[in-house]
Design an enzyme around this catalytic site. Structure first.
Site, PDB file in Angstrom:
ATOM      1  N   ARG A 104       0.879  -1.176   0.000  1.00  0.00           N
ATOM      2  CA  ARG A 104       0.000   0.000   0.000  1.00  0.00           C
ATOM      3  C   ARG A 104       0.912   1.221   0.000  1.00  0.00           C
ATOM      4  O   ARG A 104       1.690   1.441   0.927  1.00  0.00           O
ATOM      5  CB  ARG A 104      -0.912   0.017   1.228  1.00  0.00           C
ATOM      6  CG  ARG A 104      -1.597   1.365   1.394  1.00  0.00           C
ATOM      7  CD  ARG A 104      -2.693   1.366   2.421  1.00  0.00           C
ATOM      8  NE  ARG A 104      -3.882   0.718   1.909  1.00  0.00           N
ATOM      9  CZ  ARG A 104      -5.108   0.860   2.440  1.00  0.00           C
ATOM     10  NH1 ARG A 104      -5.291   1.623   3.501  1.00  0.00           N
ATOM     11  NH2 ARG A 104      -6.143   0.255   1.913  1.00  0.00           N
ATOM     12  N   HIS A 131      -7.421   0.736  -6.334  1.00  0.00           N
ATOM     13  CA  HIS A 131      -7.635  -0.058  -5.111  1.00  0.00           C
ATOM     14  C   HIS A 131      -8.353  -1.348  -5.520  1.00  0.00           C
ATOM     15  O   HIS A 131      -9.522  -1.573  -5.186  1.00  0.00           O
ATOM     16  CB  HIS A 131      -8.478   0.745  -4.116  1.00  0.00           C
ATOM     17  CG  HIS A 131      -8.480   0.195  -2.727  1.00  0.00           C
ATOM     18  ND1 HIS A 131      -7.701  -0.875  -2.331  1.00  0.00           N
ATOM     19  CD2 HIS A 131      -9.164   0.578  -1.615  1.00  0.00           C
ATOM     20  CE1 HIS A 131      -7.918  -1.126  -1.051  1.00  0.00           C
ATOM     21  NE2 HIS A 131      -8.801  -0.262  -0.590  1.00  0.00           N
ATOM     22  N   GLN A 134     -10.298  -3.828  -3.034  1.00  0.00           N
ATOM     23  CA  GLN A 134     -11.605  -3.364  -2.560  1.00  0.00           C
ATOM     24  C   GLN A 134     -12.697  -3.745  -3.558  1.00  0.00           C
ATOM     25  O   GLN A 134     -13.813  -4.102  -3.185  1.00  0.00           O
ATOM     26  CB  GLN A 134     -11.581  -1.847  -2.365  1.00  0.00           C
ATOM     27  CG  GLN A 134     -12.888  -1.299  -1.834  1.00  0.00           C
ATOM     28  CD  GLN A 134     -13.184  -1.751  -0.415  1.00  0.00           C
ATOM     29  OE1 GLN A 134     -12.354  -1.602   0.468  1.00  0.00           O
ATOM     30  NE2 GLN A 134     -14.367  -2.307  -0.180  1.00  0.00           N
ATOM     31  N   ASP A 219     -16.999   7.618  -1.832  1.00  0.00           N
ATOM     32  CA  ASP A 219     -15.759   7.471  -1.057  1.00  0.00           C
ATOM     33  C   ASP A 219     -15.439   8.855  -0.485  1.00  0.00           C
ATOM     34  O   ASP A 219     -16.073   9.856  -0.864  1.00  0.00           O
ATOM     35  CB  ASP A 219     -14.639   6.969  -2.002  1.00  0.00           C
ATOM     36  CG  ASP A 219     -13.327   6.665  -1.278  1.00  0.00           C
ATOM     37  OD1 ASP A 219     -13.322   6.541  -0.031  1.00  0.00           O
ATOM     38  OD2 ASP A 219     -12.287   6.548  -1.974  1.00  0.00           O
ATOM     39  N   CYS A 259     -16.196   2.091   0.562  1.00  0.00           N
ATOM     40  CA  CYS A 259     -15.073   1.229   0.957  1.00  0.00           C
ATOM     41  C   CYS A 259     -14.695   1.396   2.420  1.00  0.00           C
ATOM     42  O   CYS A 259     -14.057   0.522   2.996  1.00  0.00           O
ATOM     43  CB  CYS A 259     -13.877   1.482   0.049  1.00  0.00           C
ATOM     44  SG  CYS A 259     -13.185   3.149   0.185  1.00  0.00           S
ATOM     45  N   ARG A 287     -13.717  -8.148   2.322  1.00  0.00           N
ATOM     46  CA  ARG A 287     -12.284  -7.961   2.047  1.00  0.00           C
ATOM     47  C   ARG A 287     -11.530  -9.232   2.442  1.00  0.00           C
ATOM     48  O   ARG A 287     -10.619  -9.673   1.749  1.00  0.00           O
ATOM     49  CB  ARG A 287     -11.734  -6.763   2.844  1.00  0.00           C
ATOM     50  CG  ARG A 287     -12.263  -5.398   2.427  1.00  0.00           C
ATOM     51  CD  ARG A 287     -11.825  -5.025   1.035  1.00  0.00           C
ATOM     52  NE  ARG A 287     -10.374  -5.038   0.870  1.00  0.00           N
ATOM     53  CZ  ARG A 287      -9.554  -4.038   1.214  1.00  0.00           C
ATOM     54  NH1 ARG A 287     -10.054  -2.919   1.699  1.00  0.00           N
ATOM     55  NH2 ARG A 287      -8.253  -4.126   1.031  1.00  0.00           N
TER      56      ARG A 287
HETATM   57  N1  NVA Z   1      -9.741   6.875  -1.568  1.00  0.00           N
HETATM   58  C1  NVA Z   1      -9.368   6.497  -0.224  1.00  0.00           C
HETATM   59  C2  NVA Z   1      -9.638   5.037  -0.002  1.00  0.00           C
HETATM   60  C3  NVA Z   1      -9.291   4.548   1.378  1.00  0.00           C
HETATM   61  C4  NVA Z   1      -9.536   3.080   1.561  1.00  0.00           C
HETATM   62  C5  NVA Z   1      -7.899   6.803   0.004  1.00  0.00           C
HETATM   63  O1  NVA Z   1      -7.097   6.557  -0.902  1.00  0.00           O
HETATM   64  O2  NVA Z   1      -7.559   7.315   1.067  1.00  0.00           O
HETATM   65  N1   CP Z   2     -11.202   0.204   2.558  1.00  0.00           N
HETATM   66  C1   CP Z   2      -9.937   0.125   2.983  1.00  0.00           C
HETATM   67  O1   CP Z   2      -9.010  -0.156   2.228  1.00  0.00           O
HETATM   68  O2   CP Z   2      -9.774   0.349   4.314  1.00  0.00           O
HETATM   69  P1   CP Z   2      -8.413   0.533   5.095  1.00  0.00           P
HETATM   70  O3   CP Z   2      -7.816   1.850   4.676  1.00  0.00           O
HETATM   71  O4   CP Z   2      -8.804   0.515   6.542  1.00  0.00           O
HETATM   72  O5   CP Z   2      -7.480  -0.597   4.752  1.00  0.00           O
END
Ligand code: NVA
Ligand code: CP
Length: 300
Positions: A104, A131, A134, A219, A259, A287
């Protein structure tokens, strides 16, 4: 390198994705029935987190344990990743020690570069661009509640961000229509949008996107790494809140997904998030099951 990676939904053929969802539902049933299933015994997943996470970390970690293996949590604070060791070197070294790597991070190119130098599968656990894990959970959740998503209409309301990009890829892979409503300056990237062709309708008006939609998704308005833009974005995105009156425009049995984490009374109201159309808690749980199916596919 010959390892099979999962950096975006486009890395697996549609049929493999469909099979993966069926497998995820099967693994979920087995887990709930108390059956042990340990095909990844003695296998190790390294997890590199440059950004925070609750769901992704816990689902991969619990998933690996349930499949008989182990997961290692690696943060840039206490590894050499944060001190500038080249990505190529980290990839070569890690892939000699572990059986798969989940990353990540911010720049998608860094995950691509890592994968190019990794001899073991690399999984994208979220980048600024995509992502995909997800979306496996979202598509599993739809399948459980409504069956095939082919031909359905999905409305994406809000930022044209990493989740939106993955929805665009999902529309291609699972063959659904996707209406995207976002402010012009926060539109998804053309390079992601264009190959999806006529399935995608990009509009500026949330109501126009949601009208008769079978699934409404949103989101956060400021993603990780955009914290300094959060105040400005609050103003720009005001008209893109998914609330009870917006949901009324969708088809009567429309579902709502997010998500998570959600910002209540920003992109979604409490009433929608915990309302009768919301499946966000199933989505979060999935997930675990969807990624177990992915780990099994890539690692066994
Ligand atoms: N769009 C958000 C998703 C978090 C799971 C981010 O990238 O922070
Ligand atoms: N939806 C998601 O990826 O959550 P986290 O940021 O908690 O991993």
């Amino acid at each position: 390198m010959s390892a099979r990676h999962f950096l975006s939904l486009l890395d697996l053929p549609s049929e493999a994705l469909e099979n993966l969802l069926v497998r995820a539902i099967e693994l979920k049933k087995r887990l709930k029935a108390g059956q042990t299933h340990a095909p990844l015994s003695h296998k190790t997943l390294a997890m590199i987190f440059d950004k925070s996470s609750t769901r992704t970390r816990v689902s991969f970690e619990a998933g690996m344990i349930q499949l008989g293996g182990q997961a290692l949590f690696l943060s840039p604070r206490d590894t050499q990743f944060g001190r500038g060791e080249p990505i190529e070197d980290s990839a070569r070294v890690l892939s000699r020690m572990v059986d798969a790597v989940m990353i990540r991070t911010y720049e998608h190119d860094n995950v691509t570069k890592f994968a190019e130098h990794s001899s073991v599968p690399v999984i994208n656990g979220l980048t600024d661009l995509y992502h995909p894990c997800q979306l496996l959970a979202d598509m599993q959740t739809w399948l459980e509640h409504r069956g095939s998503i082919r031909g359905a209409t999905v409305a994406w309301v809000g930022d044209g961000n990493n989740m939106c990009h993955s929805y665009i890829n999902a529309a291609r892979q699972f063959d659904f229509r996707l209406n995207i409503a976002c402010p012009e300056q926060y539109s998804p990237k053309t390079a992601v949008l264009k190959p999806a062709g006529e399935r995608i309708r990009l509009v500026r008006d949330a109501a126009a996107a949601v009208e008769q939609a079978d699934l409404v998704v949103t989101d956060v308005w400021a993603s990780m790494g955009q914290e300094q833009e959060a105040d400005e974005r609050l103003g720009v995105f005001k008209a893109y809140q998914v609330n009870e009156s917006l949901m009324k425009l969708a088809s009567k049995d429309a579902l709502f997904m997010h998500c998570l984490p959600a910002h209540r009374d920003e992109e979604v109201t409490e009433g929608v998030l915990n309302g009768p159309q919301s499946v966000v808690w199933d989505e979060a749980e999935n997930r675990l099951h969807a990624q177990k199916a992915l780990l099994e596919l890539l690692m066994s």
